[in-house]
Scaffold this motif. Sequence first.
Motif, PDB file in Angstrom:
ATOM      1  N   TYR A 199     -84.654 -61.142 -11.630  1.00 17.85           N
ATOM      2  CA  TYR A 199     -85.619 -60.005 -11.783  1.00 17.85           C
ATOM      3  C   TYR A 199     -86.885 -60.526 -11.178  1.00 17.85           C
ATOM      4  CZ  TYR A 199     -87.436 -55.613 -13.663  1.00 17.85           C
ATOM      5  OH  TYR A 199     -87.893 -54.518 -14.008  1.00 17.85           O
ATOM      6  N   GLY A 200     -87.239 -61.541 -11.957  1.00 21.91           N
ATOM      7  CA  GLY A 200     -89.061 -61.775 -11.613  1.00 21.91           C
ATOM      8  C   GLY A 200     -89.237 -62.283 -10.218  1.00 21.91           C
ATOM      9  N   ALA A 201     -88.268 -63.189  -9.727  1.00 25.25           N
ATOM     10  CA  ALA A 201     -88.297 -63.681  -8.358  1.00 25.25           C
ATOM     11  C   ALA A 201     -88.050 -62.505  -7.274  1.00 25.25           C
ATOM     12  CB  ALA A 201     -87.160 -64.835  -8.137  1.00 25.25           C
ATOM     13  N   GLU A 229     -81.993 -71.329 -19.790  1.00 26.19           N
ATOM     14  CA  GLU A 229     -81.702 -71.448 -21.149  1.00 26.19           C
ATOM     15  C   GLU A 229     -80.348 -70.864 -21.386  1.00 26.19           C
ATOM     16  OE1 GLU A 229     -84.550 -70.356 -20.457  1.00 26.19           O
ATOM     17  OE2 GLU A 229     -85.258 -68.744 -21.712  1.00 26.19           O
ATOM     18  N   ASP A 230     -80.177 -69.718 -20.884  1.00 25.20           N
ATOM     19  CA  ASP A 230     -78.773 -69.117 -20.811  1.00 25.20           C
ATOM     20  C   ASP A 230     -78.762 -67.955 -19.857  1.00 25.20           C
ATOM     21  OD1 ASP A 230     -80.566 -66.852 -21.569  1.00 25.20           O
ATOM     22  OD2 ASP A 230     -80.044 -67.172 -23.623  1.00 25.20           O
ATOM     23  N   PHE A 237     -81.171 -69.230  -9.869  1.00 30.81           N
ATOM     24  CA  PHE A 237     -81.303 -69.250 -11.447  1.00 30.81           C
ATOM     25  C   PHE A 237     -79.883 -69.341 -12.032  1.00 30.81           C
ATOM     26  CE2 PHE A 237     -85.461 -67.640 -10.128  1.00 30.81           C
ATOM     27  CZ  PHE A 237     -86.262 -68.559 -10.398  1.00 30.81           C
ATOM     28  N   LEU A 242     -84.237 -69.289  -4.028  1.00 22.47           N
ATOM     29  CA  LEU A 242     -84.360 -69.590  -5.546  1.00 22.47           C
ATOM     30  C   LEU A 242     -83.142 -69.402  -6.333  1.00 22.47           C
ATOM     31  CD1 LEU A 242     -87.787 -68.155  -6.857  1.00 22.47           C
ATOM     32  CD2 LEU A 242     -87.200 -70.420  -6.980  1.00 22.47           C
ATOM     33  N   LEU A 248     -83.214 -73.640 -10.802  1.00 21.29           N
ATOM     34  CA  LEU A 248     -83.652 -73.801 -12.266  1.00 21.29           C
ATOM     35  C   LEU A 248     -82.390 -73.348 -13.152  1.00 21.29           C
ATOM     36  CD1 LEU A 248     -85.915 -74.339 -14.195  1.00 21.29           C
ATOM     37  CD2 LEU A 248     -86.798 -72.170 -14.102  1.00 21.29           C
ATOM     38  N   ASN A 299     -82.763 -62.544 -15.714  1.00 19.80           N
ATOM     39  CA  ASN A 299     -84.141 -62.153 -15.686  1.00 19.80           C
ATOM     40  C   ASN A 299     -85.042 -62.996 -14.898  1.00 19.80           C
ATOM     41  OD1 ASN A 299     -84.458 -59.708 -17.608  1.00 19.80           O
ATOM     42  ND2 ASN A 299     -83.002 -61.043 -18.759  1.00 19.80           N
ATOM     43  N   MET A 300     -84.920 -64.148 -14.780  1.00 19.65           N
ATOM     44  CA  MET A 300     -85.547 -65.058 -13.694  1.00 19.65           C
ATOM     45  C   MET A 300     -85.374 -64.450 -12.482  1.00 19.65           C
ATOM     46  SD  MET A 300     -84.865 -68.917 -15.184  1.00 19.65           S
ATOM     47  CE  MET A 300     -85.378 -69.287 -17.095  1.00 19.65           C
ATOM     48  N   VAL A 338     -78.913 -64.754 -19.775  1.00 24.44           N
ATOM     49  CA  VAL A 338     -79.880 -63.949 -19.961  1.00 24.44           C
ATOM     50  C   VAL A 338     -81.086 -64.216 -19.238  1.00 24.44           C
ATOM     51  CG1 VAL A 338     -80.948 -62.237 -21.573  1.00 24.44           C
ATOM     52  CG2 VAL A 338     -78.696 -62.874 -22.162  1.00 24.44           C
ATOM     53  N   ALA A 339     -81.387 -65.264 -19.652  1.00 26.81           N
ATOM     54  CA  ALA A 339     -82.732 -65.902 -18.862  1.00 26.81           C
ATOM     55  C   ALA A 339     -82.578 -65.866 -17.411  1.00 26.81           C
ATOM     56  CB  ALA A 339     -82.996 -67.340 -19.598  1.00 26.81           C
TER      57      ALA A 339
END
Lengths: 250, 356
Positions: free
Chosen positions: B64-66, B54-55, B25, B23, B51, B61-62, B57-58
């Motif tokens: 972080y999730g992955a 939108e910025d 981001f 992944l 992916l 944090n994506m 920061v997103a």
Amino acid sequence: MEVVFKRTTGLTGIPFHYCPGCTHGIIHRIIGEVMEELGIIEDTIGVAPVGCAGFSLDFFSCDFVGAAHGRAQAVATGIKRSLPDKMVFTYQGDGDIAAIGTAHAIHVAARGEKITSIMVNNAVFGMTGGQMAPTTLPGQVTTTSPYGRDCALSGSPIDLPKTVATLEGAVYVAAVSVDSPKNIFAAKKAIKRAFQVQQLGLGFSLVSILSTCPTNWGLSPVDSLKWLQEKMLPLYQMGELKVPEEVKGL
Amino acid sequence: MKKILIKGNEAIAEAAIQAGCKLFFGYPITPSTEVVEYLSKHLPKAGGTVLQGEDEVASINMCYGAASTGTRVMTATSSPGFSLKQEGMSYLAAAELPVVVVNVNRAGPGLGGLGPAQSDYFQCTKGGGHGDYRLIVLAPSKSQELYDFTMEAFDLADKYRNPVLIMADGFLGQMMEPVEIKERPQVELPPKDWVVDGCRGREKRKIVSYSLTNEIGEANCLRWQAKYEKIKETEQRWEEFYTEDAEYLIVGYGTCGRIGKSVVLNARKAGIKLGLIRPITLWPFPEKGFAPYKDKIKGIVTVELNAGQMIEDVKLAIECRVPVYLCNRQGGMMPSENEILEFIGKVFDLSLVREA
């Protein structure tokens, strides 16, 4: 003896720390029941926010990730893109999702991210001590709007579900309340549908739930429910704002 | 083993694919954009997903999730974008999540310029986000290293459960060079028995960055610091060039380390016993590389594309026993070999030696 009521297995049993009269507990319980009824507890990963709901990761029986303020939906995106077959949901307060997290709230819906977001709207920042939120009502007194929210100064409340519902990727959007047994049942149904939408892979689902904050509102639990009914219910568009055909019959 | 002509940023992207990154981001920003462009084209064919958030920061944090699910994940950006990722970097470090982050430095501060710079050194090596945390920071100096270090970064991240940063400058990111495409090294890594992927058949797991109990908070901090100490002990890396008999040293990383080699060769021709230390890990800073020279050399010149940031670490590493001078250019400019040599001659009063 026939068991007519028991604690849901969707919750761990750790006692809630929420203030008396706060409805986080009710909302936790109905989410736990939904996860149990759908049989998804072991396939679900929740994402917790900051603020009062930040402790929810101890209360739910499923795996959980604690995100930074406002970032729960971005974190959930990363989880869902890694594990598309799992159920992923965020549990966020209005301050989290509609202020610092606004960009993510819009874009997660625009992308049709296959996650479910639960927004708990009590019209204030709860944990930090009752400051003005984007959802604070016009004229409402908070610690940062001590003379009442002046819309000329700080804008009007954001009705996030209404905004999100305009986006193509948001396939199920509902605004509910947990102020009465009838509304609690409706809220549970909405949460269930939101999870079912995700199970079917249809897109993004959002359930906004009106909630109380007796501590920061300075009202008793009973008066808080009355305040919610008199002030909040008329202001926010309520009901299922968007429902796909696929879940109508479920 | 094939060799291909490739842009530095693309070498990073290709290495990520080879390393099993599934992944990515990101958010486009010059001069790092080719990373997201290359991966958008090639990662899906390798079974992964890109992916565009939108910025920044997103995007972080994506990641972080992955990373919470154990998936290999990367993001890439340039200086102003890295600033936006700082919040996430702090959380990633605290939650001990393995993520590879690329920062192709451009000139700063502010929007700065698109030229190469190393002015994010402090931000990358000293934290940047809030709290006491450290990133493993690798500083490549050519395309092959962009490739090799990126591939290894994923293993280092998994080994230590810590974010790893590839710190390059715009010059490296934009330059085309031949790169040998290697397969992922087989390294034994600790099992990812901490990830969240649904609690089927086991106790529920939580990945969090906080504790509101001070005693636990302190225990967490001590645990992180112990890990950082271990990394300091085992992962310091540097390259030495003509250091054995050196009377003077120049110190530079990335592009400056590369130019430094030519400077050393030119200095030697001019009769100056100059050597080079090129830090490869910027954190942990390779103090061990300086230890043998503490009482051996007459002086050091650091070469940096900033106002003098690494020079502080060099002074600490040499325990201020010899004079350390800064030769720098800023704002996207690069010093020439002659410029650096002139500087060395001037500060150490070596003009006579050179003429001889």
